[in-house]
Design an enzyme around this catalytic site. Structure first.
Site, PDB file in Angstrom:
ATOM      1  N   TYR A   1       0.854  -1.188   0.000  1.00 32.13           N
ATOM      2  CA  TYR A   1       0.000   0.000   0.000  1.00 32.13           C
ATOM      3  C   TYR A   1       0.890   1.238   0.000  1.00 32.13           C
ATOM      4  O   TYR A   1       1.738   1.411   0.883  1.00 32.13           O
ATOM      5  CB  TYR A   1      -0.896  -0.021   1.234  1.00 32.13           C
ATOM      6  CG  TYR A   1      -2.122   0.851   1.124  1.00 32.13           C
ATOM      7  CD1 TYR A   1      -3.302   0.345   0.592  1.00 32.13           C
ATOM      8  CD2 TYR A   1      -2.111   2.164   1.570  1.00 32.13           C
ATOM      9  CE1 TYR A   1      -4.437   1.123   0.500  1.00 32.13           C
ATOM     10  CE2 TYR A   1      -3.247   2.960   1.485  1.00 32.13           C
ATOM     11  CZ  TYR A   1      -4.414   2.433   0.953  1.00 32.13           C
ATOM     12  OH  TYR A   1      -5.544   3.201   0.866  1.00 32.13           O
TER      13      TYR A   1
ATOM     14  N   TYR B   1      -5.515   5.640  -7.258  1.00 32.48           N
ATOM     15  CA  TYR B   1      -5.832   5.443  -5.841  1.00 32.48           C
ATOM     16  C   TYR B   1      -7.248   4.925  -5.739  1.00 32.48           C
ATOM     17  O   TYR B   1      -8.216   5.675  -5.789  1.00 32.48           O
ATOM     18  CB  TYR B   1      -5.681   6.774  -5.105  1.00 32.48           C
ATOM     19  CG  TYR B   1      -6.113   6.730  -3.646  1.00 32.48           C
ATOM     20  CD1 TYR B   1      -5.355   6.055  -2.686  1.00 32.48           C
ATOM     21  CD2 TYR B   1      -7.265   7.382  -3.222  1.00 32.48           C
ATOM     22  CE1 TYR B   1      -5.745   6.026  -1.357  1.00 32.48           C
ATOM     23  CE2 TYR B   1      -7.667   7.363  -1.891  1.00 32.48           C
ATOM     24  CZ  TYR B   1      -6.897   6.681  -0.967  1.00 32.48           C
ATOM     25  OH  TYR B   1      -7.283   6.657   0.346  1.00 32.48           O
TER      26      TYR B   1
END
Lengths: 123, 286, 380
Positions: C285, C335
């Site tokens: 991440y 994102y």
């Protein structure tokens, strides 16, 4: 080099208000807590004319009534709010042409409220 | 614009002499020595020299002053958004002591306007005036006075984000209003904790108390916020995570220190900043 | 987690302004994932999404024409939910609560509500009252506080963070799905990009995107009958650490760390029987570069504080010791709250990514950092 006796001033609201009025400074931040807070201060605080006067008093308390104060130069730092204690310390650092220079610092719980010098002719 | 106005005001030269309301007098001297606790026996036969400015203070209901260079320059800076003021320097020289019965007058001139400067308080201009007190035509005292007129770092406290308070956290916010930094302390086992909560995570007691912290600590970590805009704040500003001497960490804005002078380990003390109905803890260098 | 597999992946395009509703994005991605799996909406009987998603399971079921749902669940804590959606789906499949579960995330995060701005609404919680009113009210700001301490403790520099951004943008440059396709950056560009919250530059922060990703989770046995090769859920875990907060776990002893990710890692290694050296590709991440370094440490790819050496000497590029985010990550591709990373992990295991790494057997995936989080090991 002489170290001056310390001067402690309990900065009560009464002290702030009475000195502000005695120096004819009627700005609300020196007597009205609500207005002082509304203007972003924590409380009422000491006015500059009083700070100048206290610096002078600190030196004449030591030098005596026969001394002649020639000048007071101060740099202002943190404010001095009600319920704080202002402690003055100082030392006579030099004398030339009969004029003695005294370095003065006035500190409170927040830091240096005032730093400066007083030029005084000692009796 | 500001510089042009400064030159214009400076070019006006010394203002006409403005007389004091009263002659130097023992009553006001005694009020002054009484309030300041000054027992110097030379007074009130002589006036305390530091009182020189007192004689010409403009009183409770000051008349509009068209000739005062400081007022004129302040108006220009107010107009340009530099609405806050703090005095930085006051240098007084006394040529001689005054005696009751003497009547002083004062004249001021704009000496210098320097800026814009990035200061700990915000962007601002330093305004320096010089004043001279006269008895008749005799100069008896002089003063250099410098102020900083600045754009306040906290632009609009009304729109700034305010905390949400619960029954578990209200003691903290009540404390800041009183100028106290309260750290939760379990009344059963004594463990200190921040942020606070209803149950002690060590002994599970439901008896939270608090201690008033010294407010002294060191920067444990910090950031300099540049973007995006934050309601009620002028950019950039510093937020520090401070480890208090009581052993807990707490976030707050670090004020009065230029961003490039902040470092991990910087000793700080707590200060308090009202925002709307609340008072936030902030950090100041010590 | 044996017994569950990802059978299909689907997504919308990734953009800055989708021009359509979040529900429509969810429906499009879900339909695409079902088509990829060779399934129909009527096969779906379970759904999992993020607590933050604005599209309810029943709304998506209505649009798709899913007649009945026997399992529906949400996972909290922002991007920390990503891998946990698959975990919850796999658990539902393993227990028989559902047979075919859709995991989805859809938002107009760029053209609608932007996470990078200061959210006045988010400030209105008691928990956030220790940070937002103090001037720390953006994700970048909260990460910057940890990054500064990390730099202080371990000597990492902004350039070390920059190496992550440069690698992600290099990967995105050759990924046509990526917003930053064809737009690599240099370390100098990273260093010269403007400050967001010091010590984070603009190029330390991931982009903001509109888009949706959906995944289809079913039993391994059923997946074996479907057209795509099944991608097995070898391990799946959630983690929350001591004195845990959302993005501001500032009060526990070690600030420059991610103990919740360490917990996820320990579970993943234990469940899968694998260790870091067995990982062929890692999808970490990357909403902010510093947390990629800390994740490498918490997951055991290097020692504490040593990630900067790992980056410089071993490398996280396609030809590095550990290829990280071949799709370009959230810094480079889009994102989508970590869900696009799971899709990339599926492609890497299938062997059909545009930036395919050779001989991939095991892919590690992590979810949001700085929050209670989750992770997966996907494999053959």
């Amino acid at each position: 080099m002489t170290v001056l006796p310390e001067l402690r001033v309990e900065v009560t609201p009464t002290f702030i208000v009475s000195t502000a009025l005695a120096t004819r400074d009627f700005q609300d931040v020196h007597h009205d807590r609500d207005r002082a807070i509304a203007r972003g201060s924590k409380d009422i605080f000491l006015n500059i004319l009083t700070t100048t006067g206290l610096v002078q008093r600190f030196v004449t308390d030591w030098a005596g009534p026969g001394a002649l104060v020639r000048g007071v130069s101060i740099r202002l730092g943190v404010p001095c709010y009600a319920y704080d204690t202002l402690v003055f310390s100082g030392r006579a650092v030099s004398t030339s042409d009969g004029v003695t220079t005294v370095e003065v610092v006035g500190r409170n719980s927040m830091g240096d409220h005032v730093t400066g010098t007083v030029r005084v002719v000692l009796p | 614009m500001i510089t042009d106005e400064a030159e214009r005001i400076a070019a006006l030269g010394p203002s006409p002499r403005r007389p004091a309301r009263d002659a130097v007098n023992p009553a006001m001297i005694n009020n002054w020595t009484e309030a300041l606790g000054d027992g110097n026996s030379a007074y009130p036969e002589l006036a305390p020299p530091a009182m020189v400015q007192v004689w010409t203070m403009r009183g409770l209901h000051p008349a509009a002053e068209e000739h005062d260079p400081l007022a004129a320059m302040s108006a220009v800076l107010d107009e340009a958004g530099y609405t806050s003021v703090v005095a930085t320097n006051c240098e007084q020289t006394y040529h001689r002591y005054l005696r009751p019965g003497e009547h002083v007058s004062v004249s001021s001139v704009l000496d210098a306007v320097v800026g814009p400067k990035r200061t700990a308080l915000g962007e601002g201009w330093f305004v320096t005036t010089r004043s001279t007190w006269f008895v008749g035509d005799e100069p008896v005292a002089e003063m250099l006075f410098r102020i900083l007129k600045f754009k306040p770092g906290n632009k609009s406290t009304a729109s700034a984000l305010q905390p949400t308070v619960s029954r578990d956290t209200e003691f903290f916010w009540q404390g800041t209003k009183l100028g106290e930094l309260r750290v939760q302390r379990c009344s059963a086992c004594g463990v200190v904790r921040h942020p606070p909560g209803p149950m002690c995570p060590r002994c599970n007691a439901l008896d939270p108390g608090y201690v008033v912290a010294t407010g002294l600590g060191e920067v444990f970590s910090y950031v300099v916020h540049h973007h995006p805009p934050v309601p009620g704040r002028e950019l950039p500003y510093v937020v520090a995570l401070v480890e208090l001497s009581e052993g807990v960490r707490m976030l707050g804005e670090l004020v009065g220190v230029p961003p490039d002078e902040v470092r991990v380990g910087l000793p700080v003390r707590v200060g308090f900043r009202p925002v709307g109905e609340f008072v936030l803890p902030v950090w100041e260098a010590r | 987690m044996k017994g569950a597999a990802i059978a299909g992946i689907g997504a919308t395009e990734f953009s800055k302004d989708s021009g359509r509703s979040e529900l429509r994005l969810a429906a499009e991605a879900a339909l695409s994932a079902l088509a990829d799996a060779g399934l129909k909406p009527s096969d779906v009987d379970g759904m999992v999404s993020f607590t933050m998603d604005t599209n309810s399971e029943i709304a998506l079921a209505r649009e798709l024409g899913v007649p009945e749902l026997s399992f529906f669940s949400r996972v909290n804590y922002g991007g920390g939910a990503a891998c946990a959606t698959v975990q919850h789906a796999a658990m539902a499949v393993a227990t028989g609560a559902a047979e075919v579960v859709l995991c989805y995330r859809a938002f107009n995060e760029r053209s609608g509500h932007r996470f990078g701005r200061v959210s006045t609404a988010a400030a209105l919680t008691v928990e956030n009252s220790w940070s937002y009113p103090m001037g720390l009210g953006t994700p970048a700001g909260t990460v910057a506080m940890v990054a500064r301490r990390y730099m202080h403790e371990y000597g990492a520099t902004s350039e070390d963070f920059g190496r992550v951004a440069v690698t992600m943008r290099a990967h995105a440059a050759t990924n046509p799905r990526a917003w930053f396709h064809g737009r690599p950056i240099t370390l100098a560009e990273h260093q010269n990009s403007r400050w967001i919250t010091e010590p984070l530059h603009l190029l330390d922060c991931c982009q903001e995107s509109d888009g949706a990703v959906a995944l289809v989770v079913t039993s391994t046995s059923r997946a074996r009958d479907l057209p795509r090769p099944p991608v097995l859920v070898r391990a799946a875990a959630q983690g929350s650490g001591p004195d845990q907060y959302v993005m501001a776990s500032y009060y526990r002893e070690d600030l420059a760390a991610l103990p919740e990710m360490n917990l996820v890692g320990r579970q993943l290694w234990r469940q899968s029987g694998l260790e870091p050296s067995d990982v062929d590709v890692a999808v970490l991440y990357d909403h902010f570069t510093p947390y990629v370094l800390i994740q490498l440490e918490e997951l055991g790819f290097c020692g504490r504080g040593e990630a900067r050496h790992f980056l410089a000497e071993q490398g996280i590029g396609l030809d590095g010791r550990l290829p990280v985010n071949p799709h370009g990550g959230q810094l480079g591709e889009a994102y989508i709250h970590g869900m696009n990373g799971i899709a990339e992990a599926v492609r890497q295991v299938r062997g059909d990514s545009v930036n395919q790494v050779n001989g991939v057997r095991h892919v590690l995936v992590t979810a949001g950092t700085g929050v209670p989080t989750s992770g997966l090991v996907l494999g053959v």
